[in-house]
Design an enzyme around this catalytic site. Structure first.
Site, PDB file in Angstrom:
ATOM      1  N   ARG A 198     -28.800 -15.342 -23.818  1.00 13.46           N
ATOM      2  CA  ARG A 198     -29.187 -16.511 -23.503  1.00 13.46           C
ATOM      3  C   ARG A 198     -30.005 -17.053 -24.401  1.00 13.46           C
ATOM      4  O   ARG A 198     -30.923 -16.502 -24.729  1.00 13.46           O
ATOM      5  CB  ARG A 198     -29.445 -16.683 -22.179  1.00 13.46           C
ATOM      6  CG  ARG A 198     -29.586 -17.953 -21.545  1.00 13.46           C
ATOM      7  CD  ARG A 198     -31.311 -18.197 -21.611  1.00 13.46           C
ATOM      8  NE  ARG A 198     -31.534 -19.651 -20.949  1.00 13.46           N
ATOM      9  CZ  ARG A 198     -32.668 -19.784 -21.196  1.00 13.46           C
ATOM     10  NH1 ARG A 198     -33.438 -19.566 -21.834  1.00 13.46           N
ATOM     11  NH2 ARG A 198     -32.754 -21.085 -20.578  1.00 13.46           N
ATOM     12  N   VAL A 199     -29.976 -18.154 -24.980  1.00  8.41           N
ATOM     13  CA  VAL A 199     -30.731 -18.949 -25.455  1.00  8.41           C
ATOM     14  C   VAL A 199     -31.247 -20.454 -24.985  1.00  8.41           C
ATOM     15  O   VAL A 199     -30.015 -21.008 -24.605  1.00  8.41           O
ATOM     16  CB  VAL A 199     -30.378 -19.249 -27.279  1.00  8.41           C
ATOM     17  CG1 VAL A 199     -31.449 -20.131 -27.784  1.00  8.41           C
ATOM     18  CG2 VAL A 199     -30.039 -17.841 -27.657  1.00  8.41           C
ATOM     19  N   GLY A 200     -32.234 -20.517 -25.040  1.00  9.16           N
ATOM     20  CA  GLY A 200     -32.698 -22.022 -24.221  1.00  9.16           C
ATOM     21  C   GLY A 200     -33.013 -23.130 -25.194  1.00  9.16           C
ATOM     22  O   GLY A 200     -32.501 -23.128 -26.242  1.00  9.16           O
ATOM     23  N   ASP A 201     -33.926 -24.015 -24.573  1.00  9.34           N
ATOM     24  CA  ASP A 201     -34.230 -25.053 -25.499  1.00  9.34           C
ATOM     25  C   ASP A 201     -35.155 -24.714 -26.422  1.00  9.34           C
ATOM     26  O   ASP A 201     -35.427 -25.561 -27.673  1.00  9.34           O
ATOM     27  CB  ASP A 201     -34.613 -26.283 -24.648  1.00  9.34           C
ATOM     28  CG  ASP A 201     -35.770 -25.946 -24.035  1.00  9.34           C
ATOM     29  OD1 ASP A 201     -35.732 -24.831 -23.375  1.00  9.34           O
ATOM     30  OD2 ASP A 201     -36.974 -26.199 -24.030  1.00  9.34           O
ATOM     31  N   THR A 215     -41.103 -28.043 -21.871  1.00  8.47           N
ATOM     32  CA  THR A 215     -40.921 -26.804 -20.947  1.00  8.47           C
ATOM     33  C   THR A 215     -40.175 -27.194 -19.630  1.00  8.47           C
ATOM     34  O   THR A 215     -40.202 -28.208 -19.102  1.00  8.47           O
ATOM     35  CB  THR A 215     -42.282 -26.183 -20.746  1.00  8.47           C
ATOM     36  OG1 THR A 215     -42.186 -25.210 -19.684  1.00  8.47           O
ATOM     37  CG2 THR A 215     -43.113 -27.218 -20.144  1.00  8.47           C
ATOM     38  N   GLY A 216     -39.604 -25.923 -19.094  1.00  8.33           N
ATOM     39  CA  GLY A 216     -38.540 -26.246 -18.204  1.00  8.33           C
ATOM     40  C   GLY A 216     -37.429 -25.433 -18.467  1.00  8.33           C
ATOM     41  O   GLY A 216     -37.065 -24.770 -19.304  1.00  8.33           O
ATOM     42  N   GLY A 274     -34.181 -24.548 -19.950  1.00 14.25           N
ATOM     43  CA  GLY A 274     -33.577 -24.993 -21.150  1.00 14.25           C
ATOM     44  C   GLY A 274     -32.109 -25.740 -20.847  1.00 14.25           C
ATOM     45  O   GLY A 274     -31.896 -26.539 -21.701  1.00 14.25           O
ATOM     46  N   THR A 330     -43.205 -20.610 -19.961  1.00 10.59           N
ATOM     47  CA  THR A 330     -43.083 -20.656 -21.563  1.00 10.59           C
ATOM     48  C   THR A 330     -44.448 -21.276 -22.092  1.00 10.59           C
ATOM     49  O   THR A 330     -45.156 -21.863 -21.140  1.00 10.59           O
ATOM     50  CB  THR A 330     -41.941 -21.777 -22.070  1.00 10.59           C
ATOM     51  OG1 THR A 330     -40.816 -20.880 -21.684  1.00 10.59           O
ATOM     52  CG2 THR A 330     -42.055 -22.260 -23.441  1.00 10.59           C
TER      53      THR A 330
HETATM   54  N1  ASP Z   1     -37.802 -23.866 -21.704  1.00  9.14           N
HETATM   55  C1  ASP Z   1     -37.497 -22.500 -21.638  1.00  9.14           C
HETATM   56  C2  ASP Z   1     -36.261 -21.964 -21.556  1.00  9.14           C
HETATM   57  O1  ASP Z   1     -35.252 -22.443 -21.030  1.00  9.14           O
HETATM   58  C3  ASP Z   1     -38.299 -22.092 -20.377  1.00  9.14           C
HETATM   59  C4  ASP Z   1     -39.635 -22.628 -20.077  1.00  9.14           C
HETATM   60  O2  ASP Z   1     -40.031 -23.692 -20.626  1.00  9.14           O
HETATM   61  O3  ASP Z   1     -40.139 -22.188 -19.119  1.00  9.14           O
HETATM   62  O4  ASP Z   1     -35.841 -20.924 -22.174  1.00  9.14           O
END
Ligand code: ASP
Length: 303
Positions: A213-216, A235-236, A238, A185
């Site tokens: 799917r929806v992340g953070d 980032t990481g 979610g 991301t």
């Molecule tokens: N945070 C993002 C998600 O989970 C992925 C990422 O940060 O690489 O959608």
């Protein structure tokens, strides 16, 4: 908001756990953000131009480089923007939009803060925004890698059993199973010379993931936050980040007087080492990044 003049600052990241060799993309993005700050001093415009640059790069999991869904075709993207002038807009699970971060910015002008899926895509079309780029060989290679991992015993998404993707499969086409999860991301935080702060994020989501799917990244306080003391982007994966309301939690520590570098480290240390996490932030006096598995990033300050 302080109207004290100070040096503008930009921090840009290209995703927790993503290859360091992509850092040149972050450098270009940060340079463009600084040029934008010189042009009009608007921290949000600067954050958006940084993220747009990375969405168009093709190597990052955002915009034209977004991870393919497990069916090898569908792309659903999330993005967000927020600043201390009160602008807040987010978009989730949107398809076929070249620059989701610009759509998030446009949504900030609607009566709402978040639009998803078809409604978001229709707004993009009505505003004349271009559709997504054709799927690239880079995206197909990443997809093949994820499918290989999903067929193995080691979780393709740390902490999540691979078999759950089969059990809850919801794509139109059947699952066809044949290294590392896609987690790159992009995000930018900016301090404007007028003391305003802004943040912008964009992602093709984490891979593997189910349809819808929806992340953070589009969730205020989880993937991003901006307040009068600074701006934070996370980032990481979610699913792990949202449980900690990570961006707002880190901001809260700053409110209580913690130095930014210490707050970012404390935020990353909330997670087990196998979960790739990265944080970037700016405050009135600092601009920092911290991660646990490597992360392309750059920080620049106006002279
Ligand atoms: N945070 C993002 C998600 O989970 C992925 C990422 O940060 O690489 O959608």
């Amino acid at each position: 908001m302080s109207n004290m003049q100070q040096a503008g600052a930009v921090v840009v990241h290209g995703g927790a756990g993503a290859p360091k060799e992509n850092e040149d993309g972050c450098v270009l993005a940060a340079r463009r953000a600084l040029a934008q700050l010189e042009a009009n001093g608007d921290a949000l415009d600067a954050a958006i131009i940084a993220v747009t640059t990375l969405e168009d790069d093709g190597r990052f999991n955002a915009g034209s480089g977004s991870a393919l869904g497990l069916d090898g075709e569908t792309i659903e993207m999330d993005a967000s923007i927020m600043d201390t002038r009160g602008r807040l807009g987010t978009v989730a699970a949107v398809r076929d939009v070249k620059n989701p971060v610009k759509l998030a910015r446009a949504i900030a002008d609607t009566p709402h803060v978040m639009l998803v899926a078809e409604g978001a895509q229709r707004l993009a079309r009505s505003l004349g925004m271009p559709g997504g780029a054709p799927i690239s060989e880079h995206q197909r290679a990443e997809h093949r890698q994820i499918m290989k991992e999903l067929a193995g015993a080691v979780p393709a998404m740390p902490g999540i059993d691979n078999r759950l993707f089969d059990r809850f499969w919801n794509y139109k086409t059947p699952l066809q199973l044949p290294k590392s999860s896609a987690c790159d991301t992009v995000g930018a935080v900016v301090r404007g010379p007028d003391g305003h702060f802004a943040v912008a994020c964009s992602t093709g989501g984490s891979a593997p993931c189910l349809l819808g799917r929806v992340g953070d990244s589009p969730i205020i306080g989880s993937g991003f936050y901006a307040g009068s003391l600074g701006a934070i982007a996370a980032t990481g994966i979610g699913e792990h980040i949202v449980r900690h309301l990570l961006a707002r939690t880190v901001y809260g520590w700053i409110e209580h007087g913690m130095a930014l570098d210490e707050a970012l480290k404390r935020g990353v240390d909330l997670f087990p080492k196998e979960v790739a996490i990265g944080l970037i932030g700016v405050t009135r006096t600092e601009a920092c990044a911290y991660d646990n598995q490597g992360m392309p990033y750059t920080k620049m300050t106006q002279r």
